[in-house]
Write an enzyme that holds these catalytic residues in place. Structure first.
Site, short mmCIF file in Angstrom:
data_model
loop_
_atom_site.label_atom_id
_atom_site.label_comp_id
_atom_site.label_asym_id
_atom_site.label_seq_id
_atom_site.Cartn_x
_atom_site.Cartn_y
_atom_site.Cartn_z
N PRO B 162 0.84 -1.21 0.00
CA PRO B 162 0.00 0.00 0.00
C PRO B 162 0.87 1.25 0.00
O PRO B 162 1.86 1.32 0.75
CB PRO B 162 -0.78 -0.10 1.32
CG PRO B 162 -0.58 -1.50 1.82
CD PRO B 162 0.71 -1.98 1.26
N GLY B 166 3.52 8.66 0.57
CA GLY B 166 4.96 8.42 0.43
C GLY B 166 5.80 9.20 1.42
O GLY B 166 6.98 9.43 1.19
N SER B 236 0.49 13.64 2.87
CA SER B 236 0.13 12.33 3.41
C SER B 236 -1.37 12.10 3.31
O SER B 236 -2.14 13.03 3.13
CB SER B 236 0.60 12.22 4.86
OG SER B 236 0.09 13.28 5.64
N THR B 244 -0.05 4.46 10.06
CA THR B 244 1.11 4.90 10.84
C THR B 244 0.74 5.25 12.27
O THR B 244 1.60 5.40 13.12
CB THR B 244 1.74 6.15 10.17
OG1 THR B 244 1.88 5.89 8.77
CG2 THR B 244 3.11 6.47 10.74
N GLU B 296 0.73 -0.48 9.43
CA GLU B 296 1.96 -0.24 8.65
C GLU B 296 2.06 -1.07 7.37
O GLU B 296 3.15 -1.53 7.01
CB GLU B 296 3.20 -0.46 9.54
CG GLU B 296 3.24 0.50 10.74
CD GLU B 296 4.56 0.50 11.51
OE1 GLU B 296 4.97 -0.56 11.97
OE2 GLU B 296 5.18 1.58 11.63
N TYR B 505 10.32 16.07 19.88
CA TYR B 505 10.64 15.97 18.46
C TYR B 505 12.04 16.56 18.29
O TYR B 505 12.23 17.77 18.48
CB TYR B 505 9.60 16.79 17.70
CG TYR B 505 9.49 16.51 16.24
CD1 TYR B 505 8.64 15.52 15.77
CD2 TYR B 505 10.20 17.26 15.30
CE1 TYR B 505 8.50 15.28 14.40
CE2 TYR B 505 10.07 17.03 13.95
CZ TYR B 505 9.21 16.04 13.50
OH TYR B 505 9.08 15.80 12.16
#
Lengths: 589, 589
Positions: B162, B166, B236, B244, B296, B505
């Site tokens: 799938p 990307g 996305s 995800t 995933e 992050y």
């Protein structure tokens, strides 16, 4: 207990439970010679209150005259079949554990063989017989005990049934009649410790057999709360909440059980399923733990969980609203949801439940009567409310002083747009204080041949009134079809609200005097009501779960491949079906 | 796009993407002769801005002098092995679908053979070679197409992958080198329609190949938003978010993807996994759907989802705070979480990222310079802030006017307790406006031999500073161990807060000029940093997922029985391993 207002100060409270009925033995509803009703003991705010309006209300609603001399008594000597004994397992058990950790006592076996579903379970154990009774009761006292007993069961082909608070109302604890193996009920309630409290990160590691009451009492001592308050709080356990996918009345602030729990430990025959480190939100791929919510005893023993905890709120404030009708109340809840000002709890009662609240009021003192009259005048004359349409909401707000002040202001401002007027903190407080006590009414009325049950469902906002109407209609139709006495009691309340819909909680009852096998009739009506709920746009369940009671509706709920996925998962976690309680898609006809 | 402030009014925006780099082809960072930097095109607020401070900042941070004439160019003619062709499958495909729905074009095959992981994917496709390249790309245009292609793959032993936007940064799209079957990338992006909007119940049925940008544009036309804003929003897809287990910057108001999605439809080789009716919260037993979050690509094709939607907020307001240091900012976030006044988004930048923001500023006009000076004076003299310690938070508040007003008042009141002072709405707005544009910097700096990557992790509150310190130390140690030029860039920001912890992050980079196989060095350092994160109390991932990049850390995350459960689930849903992308516990060395 989270809400201390429910405990009378100084009252001696001994937490001895009824064997088969709901709740604690110090509490029951009794009829006085003048037909008023009193709640015994000192446990609840309602305890000791003399309620002259109760019986008249029931009689009016059910359109029957209750014969208070005709009491249906439970069987004194309850039948239980001889236990199936797996000798090898019993020998191994005796070698592994002290005798204090298991029992084949007949009374305990019976206690551990049912939940609280009215018709299918409580009625049968009280007045008839259970089809299958547990053969042994085992009490793990550590996680190692749980691991060992699962291994023994697997080695000796024994069926294990996790048992928490015994408050299931979905027949999830009803033992499969066709189970020929020895059935061991695993009573988890000795695993009732808080193992650690992480005050800085606001979480606690807790053994899963702890009851809500124990949990909240222990957390409160440290200045915390978990905020999970299902109506069964006093009796049900953390593990049971996870297995049932439970919801609490204050979920707007604290979340439902899946929001509260950060990590679960489950002992399956294939090993321990858990996340190795408890964490806030993660992205770690598929999480088997998410499947443990709603596992309904089918997969293993839930022994521990890490839960979020909160400081006790700076402010806790009750409130209430009175609306001209139920629809106005629903519309108000809808806007409150949009406006982001949902109190910790807000529950909307229909007119019947609103009046029921009055039926539980004590004989008024002069001053109270005066105030009540004034209120009545205000509601009915000044606002032009119709007493047969009025609906009410009870509110609990919790948080910082600023939070609660903001919420209160917004809630009352928005309510006004829907004709809602403040009904006072006292009425709100009272509504919540009644929660735990009214659960005893089912068993009280059963003595007088009245059967009652609650059904809950999730419904998108647009279908709320459709579902309520469909149920009202269906229940009448069924009542006539079965030619039952009087008329049915049916009353919805909205107990939870969400962005896309609500939970509706129905109370249903009827007088079954003279009806043959009333529990079978009740079950049949219940099934038809559930189908009506689904047809009208409701769900299989909001928080009671599926168990065996609602198994027939799973094909209307999940796609065949999804059901197959669950079956294969079970096959992999428990290939021998040690956890053979057979709930949900594993339920047999 | 949810945040229209990012679009220049009147600018022609053509959404042509780079083949392998991040983003749209109208946008890139370019160096001017005077060493200032400009962003091309008119897509973003930053576009056209001349930034004199950018290169000096990078040079200072990395302690290197960038040779702007030494540009590392991507391979013009990228190598791709001859495709593996399963003739029977290809014949069946050609018989079933028009040629417009699949391609073996080499360029498309390469595009569909990687995500955006810097070292392991982008570096390799730009400058080296991919180990495995998709053999065919297929574009389903309906759910039936998806069902058919899965059946064909199963019948002919083909591997399906799938493909959404990307944008994976966990090597989840990296194709397994050892896969000998024909690999067909299934590009879901033609399934990009909103099928229905249920305005009354605030939800929408959406095809899973829709990008965030398309979704928000379509919803906005109707007056709604889904509120999900990952940094990859423009590229996305909804299906990718689910696969995800994505998180958006405004999760405090709208939730993360698992909160936003009410129902998922996944086509597996064993059938369609879904809930038959979309519902608010339910208790329906184990929900296989919960496993689809974080799947995933291992289980099937996500074709549709029902998502919650919200009316566009009445008020959207930016804000910012400046704190004397990072710790003060963390402490403030901690209290805001307790006080229940979290803005839709609040992000805390460390000193380095705070200064980075300045490096992106345009040549100041006189008035701007004046204001900046005044601000500087206020911050550094009056408040005694140390410019090398200052930390900043950017804020977005959304909601009703009352909600935002309340939030704003509380946030600034609480911030004061931690020495925080209001930094102005302009700086807050600017912070969010930069989000999408700065993603292009990685590819810009790669031209000058600088490699950069981001890592995210979930961390309990008590470990926030520990994890930050551990990473700072580890990155220095590794930098020295590999004898890399200059010094490493490492900078944390807190992007999400939760009751029990936060998401940190990190941005990491170094100059790799003269380093042999810098992508291998980078990967090795990345792995050691992840172990340090775990050792210091952080998690495997907050929202990027595991993919192949973090497979080695799964045994530190889930118990063996839990991992086994996932494996068996896969075995049951996809016994032939049609979905052989091999992520997470299915990843091979």
């Amino acid at each position: 207990m989270a809400d201390k207002s429910l405990d009378r100060v100084g009252a001696a409270v001994s937490d001895t439970r009824y064997d088969h009925k709901w709740g604690f033995t110090d509490t029951c509803f009794v009829v006085n010679p003048d037909r008023s009703v009193t709640v015994t003991g000192g446990r609840y705010a309602l305890s000791g209150t003399e309620m002259p309006g109760f019986i008249p209300f029931v009689e009016e609603m059910l359109d029957v005259r209750l014969d208070l001399d005709d009491v249906k008594r439970e069987c004194e000597d309850k039948p239980a079949p001889e236990p199936v004994v797996n000798q090898a397992f019993c020998r191994a058990l005796a070698q592994t554990f002290p005798a204090s950790q298991y029992t084949s006592d007949r009374r305990q076996r019976l206690i551990h063989s049912h939940g609280q579903t009215t018709a299918d379970e409580v009625y049968k154990v009280l007045y008839g017989r259970l089809e299958r009774v547990a053969d042994l009761v085992f009490y793990p006292e550590s996680e190692e005990d749980a691991v060992k007993v699962v291994a023994l069961a697997q080695a000796h082909d024994v069926c294990l049934v996790p048992y928490g608070g015994g408050t299931s109302v979905s027949c999830a604890l009803k033992l499969p009649a066709g189970e020929t193996r020895m059935i061991v009920a695993i009573d988890m309630r000795r695993l009732n410790r808080i193992e650690w409290i992480d005050k800085e990160n606001f979480r606690a590691g807790v053994q899963a057999g702890i009851t809500g009451k124990q949990l909240e009492a222990a957390l409160e001592k440290e200045g915390f709360t978990a905020g999970h308050e299902p109506d069964s709080l006093e009796l049900s356990t953390l593990g049971g909440w996870i297995a049932t996918n439970a919801s609490g009345m204050k979920k707007n602030r604290y979340g439902n059980i899946e929001d509260i729990v950060e990590n679960v430990t489950m002992i399956t025959p294939q090993g321990t399923v858990e996340q190795l480190v408890s964490m806030p939100r993660l992205s770690m791929g598929m999480r088997p733990q998410h499947l443990l919510f709603g596992s309904e005893g089918n997969l293993g023993l839930i022994t521990r969980a890490v839960i979020k905890i909160y400081r006790l709120p700076e402010v806790k404030k009750y409130g209430s609203l009175v609306f001209p009708n139920f629809k106005a109340g629903v519309d108000c809840l809808y806007e409150l949801t949009r406006a982001g000002v949902l109190p910790a709890s807000i529950r909307l009662l229909d007119n019947v439940q609103f009046r029921f609240g009055s039926a539980l009021k004590p004989r008024p003192t002069t001053m109270e009567a005066l105030v009540a009259q004034l209120q009545k005048f205000f509601l009915l004359r000044v606002k032009g409310f119709d007493p047969h349409e009025i609906s009410a909401a009870t509110i609990v707000m919790e948080g910082t002083a600023a939070e609660v002040a903001y919420q209160e202001k917004q809630v009352y401002r928005i309510a006004q747009k829907y004709g809602g007027i403040a009904g006072g903190a006292g009425n709100g407080r009272r509504g919540y204080m009644l929660t735990y006590a009214i659960a005893y009414i089912r068993d009280f009325l059963a003595d007088y041949h009245v059967l009652g049950e609650t059904y809950e469902t999730t419904v998108p906002w647009s279908k709320v009134l459709d579902v309520c109407n469909a149920i009202a209609q269906k229940v009448d139709e069924q009542h006539r079809a079965y030619n039952l006495p009087g008329r049915p009691y049916i009353s919805p309340r909205i107990t939870q609200v969400y962005h896309t819909g609500v939970c509706i909680y129905f109370t249903h009852g009827f007088c079954a005097k003279g009806v043959e096998q009333p529990e079978e009739v009740f079950s049949a009506i219940e099934r038809s009501l559930r189908q009506s709920i689904l047809d009208a746009g409701g769900s299989i369940s909001h928080h009671h779960g599926v168990g065996k009671l609602r198994r027939d509706f799973m094909p209307q709920t999940l796609s065949p491949a999804a059901i197959q996925m669950i079956k294969e998962l079970k096959q992999s976690a428990d290939p021998q079906n040690v956890f053979g309680i057979g709930n949900n898609v594993f339920a047999k006809k």
